[in-house]
Design a protein around this motif. Structure first.
Motif, PDB file in Angstrom:
ATOM      1  N   MET A  43       0.826  -1.214   0.000  1.00  0.00           N
ATOM      2  CA  MET A  43       0.000   0.000   0.000  1.00  0.00           C
ATOM      3  C   MET A  43       0.862   1.267   0.000  1.00  0.00           C
ATOM      4  O   MET A  43       0.601   2.218  -0.740  1.00  0.00           O
ATOM      5  CB  MET A  43      -0.936  -0.008   1.214  1.00  0.00           C
ATOM      6  N   VAL A  44       1.903   1.278   0.833  1.00  0.00           N
ATOM      7  CA  VAL A  44       2.797   2.444   0.889  1.00  0.00           C
ATOM      8  C   VAL A  44       3.530   2.600  -0.435  1.00  0.00           C
ATOM      9  O   VAL A  44       3.668   3.716  -0.960  1.00  0.00           O
ATOM     10  CB  VAL A  44       3.798   2.297   2.069  1.00  0.00           C
ATOM     11  N   LEU A  45       3.974   1.463  -0.968  1.00  0.00           N
ATOM     12  CA  LEU A  45       4.688   1.511  -2.241  1.00  0.00           C
ATOM     13  C   LEU A  45       3.777   2.079  -3.340  1.00  0.00           C
ATOM     14  O   LEU A  45       4.194   2.930  -4.146  1.00  0.00           O
ATOM     15  CB  LEU A  45       5.141   0.089  -2.601  1.00  0.00           C
ATOM     16  N   GLY A  46       2.544   1.624  -3.345  1.00  0.00           N
ATOM     17  CA  GLY A  46       1.574   2.118  -4.323  1.00  0.00           C
ATOM     18  C   GLY A  46       1.342   3.607  -4.160  1.00  0.00           C
ATOM     19  O   GLY A  46       1.315   4.361  -5.156  1.00  0.00           O
ATOM     20  N   LEU A  47       1.186   4.027  -2.919  1.00  0.00           N
ATOM     21  CA  LEU A  47       0.914   5.432  -2.625  1.00  0.00           C
ATOM     22  C   LEU A  47       2.070   6.338  -3.067  1.00  0.00           C
ATOM     23  O   LEU A  47       1.879   7.324  -3.777  1.00  0.00           O
ATOM     24  CB  LEU A  47       0.660   5.566  -1.118  1.00  0.00           C
ATOM     25  N   GLN A  48       3.282   5.970  -2.633  1.00  0.00           N
ATOM     26  CA  GLN A  48       4.466   6.780  -2.953  1.00  0.00           C
ATOM     27  C   GLN A  48       4.745   6.768  -4.459  1.00  0.00           C
ATOM     28  O   GLN A  48       5.028   7.827  -5.054  1.00  0.00           O
ATOM     29  CB  GLN A  48       5.710   6.247  -2.211  1.00  0.00           C
ATOM     30  N   SER A  49       4.638   5.611  -5.049  1.00  0.00           N
ATOM     31  CA  SER A  49       4.964   5.493  -6.472  1.00  0.00           C
ATOM     32  C   SER A  49       3.959   6.269  -7.321  1.00  0.00           C
ATOM     33  O   SER A  49       4.317   6.888  -8.333  1.00  0.00           O
ATOM     34  CB  SER A  49       4.964   4.022  -6.900  1.00  0.00           C
ATOM     35  N   TYR A  50       2.685   6.210  -6.926  1.00  0.00           N
ATOM     36  CA  TYR A  50       1.654   6.935  -7.678  1.00  0.00           C
ATOM     37  C   TYR A  50       2.001   8.417  -7.744  1.00  0.00           C
ATOM     38  O   TYR A  50       1.975   9.024  -8.823  1.00  0.00           O
ATOM     39  CB  TYR A  50       0.293   6.726  -7.024  1.00  0.00           C
ATOM     40  N   HIS A  51       2.343   9.021  -6.585  1.00  0.00           N
ATOM     41  CA  HIS A  51       2.626  10.454  -6.553  1.00  0.00           C
ATOM     42  C   HIS A  51       3.900  10.802  -7.318  1.00  0.00           C
ATOM     43  O   HIS A  51       4.015  11.911  -7.855  1.00  0.00           O
ATOM     44  CB  HIS A  51       2.681  10.962  -5.113  1.00  0.00           C
ATOM     45  N   ALA A  52       4.837   9.888  -7.390  1.00  0.00           N
ATOM     46  CA  ALA A  52       6.052  10.117  -8.184  1.00  0.00           C
ATOM     47  C   ALA A  52       5.734   9.984  -9.666  1.00  0.00           C
ATOM     48  O   ALA A  52       6.151  10.818 -10.490  1.00  0.00           O
ATOM     49  CB  ALA A  52       7.134   9.133  -7.782  1.00  0.00           C
ATOM     50  N   LEU A  53       4.970   8.964 -10.037  1.00  0.00           N
ATOM     51  CA  LEU A  53       4.687   8.691 -11.451  1.00  0.00           C
ATOM     52  C   LEU A  53       3.731   9.721 -12.067  1.00  0.00           C
ATOM     53  O   LEU A  53       3.837  10.039 -13.257  1.00  0.00           O
ATOM     54  CB  LEU A  53       4.092   7.282 -11.600  1.00  0.00           C
TER      55      LEU A  53
END
Lengths: 278, 414
Positions: free
Chosen positions: A84-94
């Motif tokens: 979930m954290v990975l998804g959250l952080q990656s989404y905002h970067a991508l």
């Protein structure tokens, strides 16, 4: 009356000694470290050979339950929130590059190649590795391991080999669970909460992960299994040989040392194995 | 002499530069009970651990049936070891602890292992503790579990490291009695480390005295009585205070000192009487009602002897496992017969006390079997110029039955 000389008269020590002492201490630590490395390698080798002796299946199954099945809940929990954290952080970067469609690729590859094996190994070290050290250390201090020897039961066969076998089997399986739950976690945060297209996420996961990624992750998990079990069993088995403490305190320090050394070696080994596999 | 089963030749051992054993030489023979005595911290356990292979000597050789021990695989050594701290597996039940060596080192089936373990459990009076963990049972029971585990594989040699530590006097003697009884029954060689002087003398064939890092005496308990060495003063005197715990009587050495003191002081008179008492059937009592019941019977008899004959100036000692000797100064045989008659009448009340112990043991063990205990007594008259051992032997030959204590079910007696 002549005063007794101070046995450690700091003021009379040669200045060269002050210079030499740190090097001597470092040298002693290095020799000790090399000794332990050699001893633990032999320990692993002897323990591994004894996996294939008779009467081992039930003990391996028991350890599979303790190390493997017992760790599933914590692995699921940690895997879910890591995803979930990975998804959250990656989404905002991508999203800055308009590439949020690649979220599935990023989450899946990060988990399967790196985070899955490493975090699984660290979680098992914390949960089962510490228990292994404490249990074996307690058996050592209370002479139960000596008692095995007097009963003509090989302590390495009885205590160590089943744990090595169970770890080598359960680490990859737990890593697989971690990976799958982590990808689900990424789906929850990316798709359900942030609105990434579900089909895109799942397609990217499916298309970007190939078999080599999975097998490399499993190889890492097995390497970590060997490291964690060897370190934790070794620290417990030789808890009585510690020079800095005795009894219950020695068990405590051995357990701490086992967890710290295992975690550090997991990260070092991760780099080494990745560089070999990549 | 026969080849020793185990022989130490100039064995030395050091830990961190500190010498614990120095040029130790000893022999242990097959089928005997050998006891190693010495003060705490003098290396008795270290010595024992050399025999089982947990320690290796820094110098010297240990031979097993004439072969160097280090050339024999540990798996080929038919030995068991009972640890001072028991070393029971605390995450296993009593049953699992005792079954472990059979499960791991034999190919016996599940039913056979269960049968053998339950036999030992019954022999050790542990039936109530089968499914309990070591932390849930008393220290005495833990000792018996450790003993059961040591004996369950029917070893040829059993090493006991302070088997009676932390036990009450009755239990200490019960454990020693148990070791002696099983040693006789199964014929194993027993090697004990013990502080329980003089109680261990009754079960030991040989005594080894460890003093100043070396063995200073090897021989029979009788030879040890004559041993003249600082060891006797420093070690035996310091430990012999324990002798009164079970029976309240003199140790053999103190008995001898008192006899010699009275002889020199003329207190024995022109003639003195010696009475020898023995209890027959103790093994049956131990077998059916438990070792505690047997030791309680011995203890009761000893205390009663001390009280009865002490009141008329006599002094007593326990000579062997089931034999007591009393000296009555300034008493001829005819007077002694009269005193013995009174003793027999007084003993009626004591019989009831022993029966009460049995009834309790019967209830505890759940058995309704009845056993008979026979008290024999013999008298002899001695003169001050006569060797007391000869007088004791005459009294022993004169023994006759003076009382039979036979239980009927649940403590009724005749």
């Amino acid at each position: 009356m002549t005063p007794l000389p101070n046995p450690v008269d700091e003021s009379r020590r040669s200045p060269l000694r002050w210079l030499a002492d740190p090097f001597a201490a470092t040298g002693r630590r290095a020799i000790n470290w090399v000794n332990n490395l050699g001893a633990s390698t032999i320990f692993l080798f002897l323990g591994f050979l004894r996996i294939f002796r008779s009467r081992q299946i039930m003990k391996v199954l028991e350890q599979l339950y303790l190390i493997g099945a017992g760790s599933v809940p914590i692995i699921v929990l940690v895997g879910l929130f890591t995803g979930m954290v990975l998804g959250l952080q990656s989404y905002h970067a991508l999203v800055k590059f308009g590439s949020q469609g690649a979220l599935g690729t990023l989450v899946a590859l990060s988990l399967i190649r790196e985070l899955g094996p490493v975090l699984t190994a660290i979680m098992i070290t914390a949960r089962a590795g510490s228990a292994i050290t404490a249990e074996i250390g307690s058996q050592r201090i209370s002479e139960q391991i000596d008692a095995l020897g007097t009963m003509r039961i090989d302590p390495l066969r009885y205590l160590i080999s089943p744990r090595i076998a169970a770890s080598v089997i359960s680490f990859p399986l737990l890593t697989a669970i971690f990976d799958v739950v982590g990808i689900i976690g990424g789906y929850i945060s990316g798709v359900v909460l942030l609105g990434v297209n579900a089909g895109t996420y799942l397609y990217r996961v499916e298309s970007s992960v190939d078999m080599k990624d999975v097998t490399d992750g499993f190889i890492k998990a097995m390497v970590f299994a060997v490291i964690v079990t060897t370190v934790c069993c070794y620290q417990g088995y030789f808890a009585h040989m510690r020079t800095d403490s005795y009894g219950a305190r020695a068990i405590g320090r051995s357990t701490t040392a086992a967890v710290v050394i295992s975690c550090v070696l997991i990260l070092i080994a991760d780099y080494v194995v990745t560089s070999l596999l990549i | 002499m026969a080849t020793p089963l185990i022989e130490f030749k100039d064995v030395s051992k050091r830990f961190n530069g500190k010498t614990v054993l120095e040029r130790v030489n000893l022999q242990i023979y097959e089928g005997e009970v050998t006891t190693i005595i010495g003060l705490s911290g003098t290396g008795k356990t270290v010595l024992l651990k050399h025999i089982i292979g947990l320690h290796k000597p820094d110098e010297g050789t240990i031979l097993f049936r004439g072969q160097p021990l280090d050339r024999i695989r540990r798996g080929d050594l038919p030995m068991s070891y009972m640890f001072q701290g028991n070393a029971l597996f605390d995450s296993m039940t009593v049953f699992e602890n005792i079954a472990l060596p059979l499960q791991e080192t034999t190919n016996l089936g599940h039913d056979e292992i269960r049968r053998r373990v339950m036999t030992r459990i019954e022999q050790m009076e542990l039936a109530d503790a089968v499914h309990k963990y070591p932390s849930e049972i008393s220290g005495g029971m833990q000792k018996r579990v450790a003993l059961a585990r040591a004996l369950v594989t029917d070893p040829q040699i059993v090493l006991f490291d302070e088997p009676t530590t932390g036990q009450d006097p009755v239990r200490k003697n019960a454990i020693l009695g148990m070791i002696a009884q099983y040693q006789r029954s199964f014929g194993f060689t027993a090697i004990l480390v013990s502080h329980e002087i003089p109680d261990v003398y009754f079960i030991s064939n040989r005594i080894l005295a460890l003093y100043g890092k070396s063995i200073v005496f090897q021989g029979t308990p009788e030879e040890f009585e004559e041993f003249d060495h600082p060891f006797k003063e420093e070690v035996v005197n310091s430990l012999e205070g324990l002798q009164r715990e079970l029976t309240g009587l003199h140790s053999r050495r103190q008995f001898k000192l008192r006899y010699q003191g009275q002889l020199r002081g003329g207190a024995l008179g022109d003639a003195y009487a010696v009475a020898v008492f023995s209890l027959d059937g103790l093994d049956a009592v131990a077998g059916h009602l438990g070792h505690d019941a047997a030791q309680e019977a011995l203890r009761s008899l000893g205390i009663f002897l001390g009280k009865h004959f002490g009141a008329v100036g006599g002094f007593s000692t326990r000579r062997s496992m089931n034999e007591y000797v009393t000296v009555l100064p300034s008493t001829d045989r005819a007077e002694a017969e009269g005193i013995l008659g009174e003793y027999i009448r007084d003993f009626q009340g004591q019989e009831q006390a022993i029966l009460d112990i049995w009834a309790s043991a019967q209830r505890h063990s759940g058995t309704e079997l009845c056993v008979e205990l026979t008290l024999l007594a013999g008298l002899a008259q001695g003169r001050p110029d006569e060797d007391i051992d000869g007088v004791i032997e005459s009294a022993r030959r004169d023994r006759r039955v003076i009382s039979r204590i036979r239980c009927i079910n649940q403590g009724e007696g005749t």
